[in-house]
Design a protein around this motif. Sequence first.
Motif, PDB file in Angstrom:
ATOM      1  N   MET A   1      86.821  62.238  77.723  1.00  0.00           N
ATOM      2  CA  MET A   1      85.614  62.262  76.942  1.00  0.00           C
ATOM      3  C   MET A   1      85.941  62.127  75.453  1.00  0.00           C
ATOM      4  N   ARG A   2      87.079  62.646  75.058  1.00  0.00           N
ATOM      5  CA  ARG A   2      87.462  62.514  73.642  1.00  0.00           C
ATOM      6  C   ARG A   2      87.721  61.047  73.280  1.00  0.00           C
ATOM      7  N   GLU A   3      88.300  60.294  74.198  1.00  0.00           N
ATOM      8  CA  GLU A   3      88.528  58.872  73.948  1.00  0.00           C
ATOM      9  C   GLU A   3      87.194  58.122  73.869  1.00  0.00           C
ATOM     10  N   LEU A   4      86.253  58.492  74.713  1.00  0.00           N
ATOM     11  CA  LEU A   4      84.926  57.888  74.663  1.00  0.00           C
ATOM     12  C   LEU A   4      84.246  58.211  73.331  1.00  0.00           C
ATOM     13  N   TRP A   5      84.432  59.430  72.851  1.00  0.00           N
ATOM     14  CA  TRP A   5      83.893  59.828  71.544  1.00  0.00           C
ATOM     15  C   TRP A   5      84.498  58.949  70.447  1.00  0.00           C
ATOM     16  N   ALA A   6      85.814  58.796  70.468  1.00  0.00           N
ATOM     17  CA  ALA A   6      86.491  58.010  69.433  1.00  0.00           C
ATOM     18  C   ALA A   6      86.022  56.548  69.448  1.00  0.00           C
ATOM     19  N   ALA A   7      85.777  56.002  70.627  1.00  0.00           N
ATOM     20  CA  ALA A   7      85.298  54.617  70.720  1.00  0.00           C
ATOM     21  C   ALA A   7      83.854  54.501  70.249  1.00  0.00           C
ATOM     22  N   SER A   8      83.079  55.551  70.432  1.00  0.00           N
ATOM     23  CA  SER A   8      81.649  55.495  70.143  1.00  0.00           C
ATOM     24  C   SER A   8      81.296  55.936  68.730  1.00  0.00           C
ATOM     25  N   PHE A   9      82.060  56.848  68.189  1.00  0.00           N
ATOM     26  CA  PHE A   9      81.771  57.402  66.867  1.00  0.00           C
ATOM     27  C   PHE A   9      83.038  57.376  66.016  1.00  0.00           C
ATOM     28  N   PRO A  10      83.478  56.179  65.614  1.00  0.00           N
ATOM     29  CA  PRO A  10      84.765  56.068  64.924  1.00  0.00           C
ATOM     30  C   PRO A  10      84.711  56.396  63.428  1.00  0.00           C
ATOM     31  N   ASP A  15      85.153  64.435  63.808  1.00  0.00           N
ATOM     32  CA  ASP A  15      85.794  64.858  65.046  1.00  0.00           C
ATOM     33  C   ASP A  15      84.735  65.404  65.995  1.00  0.00           C
ATOM     34  N   PRO A  16      84.970  65.274  67.289  1.00  0.00           N
ATOM     35  CA  PRO A  16      83.993  65.820  68.236  1.00  0.00           C
ATOM     36  C   PRO A  16      84.025  67.345  68.202  1.00  0.00           C
ATOM     37  N   PRO A  17      82.920  67.973  68.549  1.00  0.00           N
ATOM     38  CA  PRO A  17      82.933  69.435  68.654  1.00  0.00           C
ATOM     39  C   PRO A  17      83.956  69.858  69.704  1.00  0.00           C
ATOM     40  N   SER A  18      84.481  71.050  69.581  1.00  0.00           N
ATOM     41  CA  SER A  18      85.539  71.493  70.501  1.00  0.00           C
ATOM     42  C   SER A  18      85.094  71.470  71.959  1.00  0.00           C
ATOM     43  N   ASP A  19      83.827  71.765  72.232  1.00  0.00           N
ATOM     44  CA  ASP A  19      83.356  71.735  73.623  1.00  0.00           C
ATOM     45  C   ASP A  19      82.689  70.408  73.985  1.00  0.00           C
ATOM     46  N   LEU A  20      82.712  69.447  73.064  1.00  0.00           N
ATOM     47  CA  LEU A  20      82.166  68.099  73.241  1.00  0.00           C
ATOM     48  C   LEU A  20      80.651  68.068  73.428  1.00  0.00           C
ATOM     49  N   GLY A  32      71.474  64.144  77.520  1.00  0.00           N
ATOM     50  CA  GLY A  32      71.505  65.429  76.826  1.00  0.00           C
ATOM     51  C   GLY A  32      72.698  65.537  75.910  1.00  0.00           C
ATOM     52  N   VAL A  33      72.992  66.764  75.498  1.00  0.00           N
ATOM     53  CA  VAL A  33      74.074  67.011  74.549  1.00  0.00           C
ATOM     54  C   VAL A  33      75.444  67.062  75.223  1.00  0.00           C
ATOM     55  N   ASP A  34      75.476  67.086  76.557  1.00  0.00           N
ATOM     56  CA  ASP A  34      76.729  67.135  77.307  1.00  0.00           C
ATOM     57  C   ASP A  34      76.768  65.975  78.295  1.00  0.00           C
ATOM     58  N   PRO A  35      77.458  64.874  77.954  1.00  0.00           N
ATOM     59  CA  PRO A  35      77.463  63.709  78.828  1.00  0.00           C
ATOM     60  C   PRO A  35      78.095  63.963  80.192  1.00  0.00           C
TER      61      PRO A  35
END
Length: 135
Positions: A1-10, A15-20, A32-35
């Motif tokens: 999910m962190r890689e998806l975050w980096a691709a989507s919000f570069p 940085d993504p929140p610790s719990d994503l 929602g807030v949790d993919p």
Amino acid sequence: MRELWAASFPEPGEDPPSDLRTPRWKEMGWQGVDPATDFRAGGFLALENLLYLSRRHPAVWRELRHKTRGKRSDWEYPFAIAGVNITFALAQMLGVAGGGEGAGLTGNEGVGGGVALLQRAEAALAAAAPHPPRP
């Protein structure tokens, strides 16, 4: 999910929140807030396919993520959920979805050699997709 975050919000320094969990996910079409809760049908394979698209076709990924082609109303769809649903539909059509009705695709369960097949199908669909003319 962190890689998806980096691709989507570069954006630098974001940085993504610790719990994503964040409302930012909704910008790319999550419900929602949790993919993680939206992966039920497509499971891990859907995540892998979204990552595959972001890695192998970054320009297409950005266009879909930021809805840069066509009129905005033409592109108002839940991009991320569409990716999950397409993965699940292809897996069912190709007979690689495991676990029975509504079980989804989790881990490698029932997937076998289907990952490479789905990736080839996804690439072929992306190449064949009509692209509206740029304004």
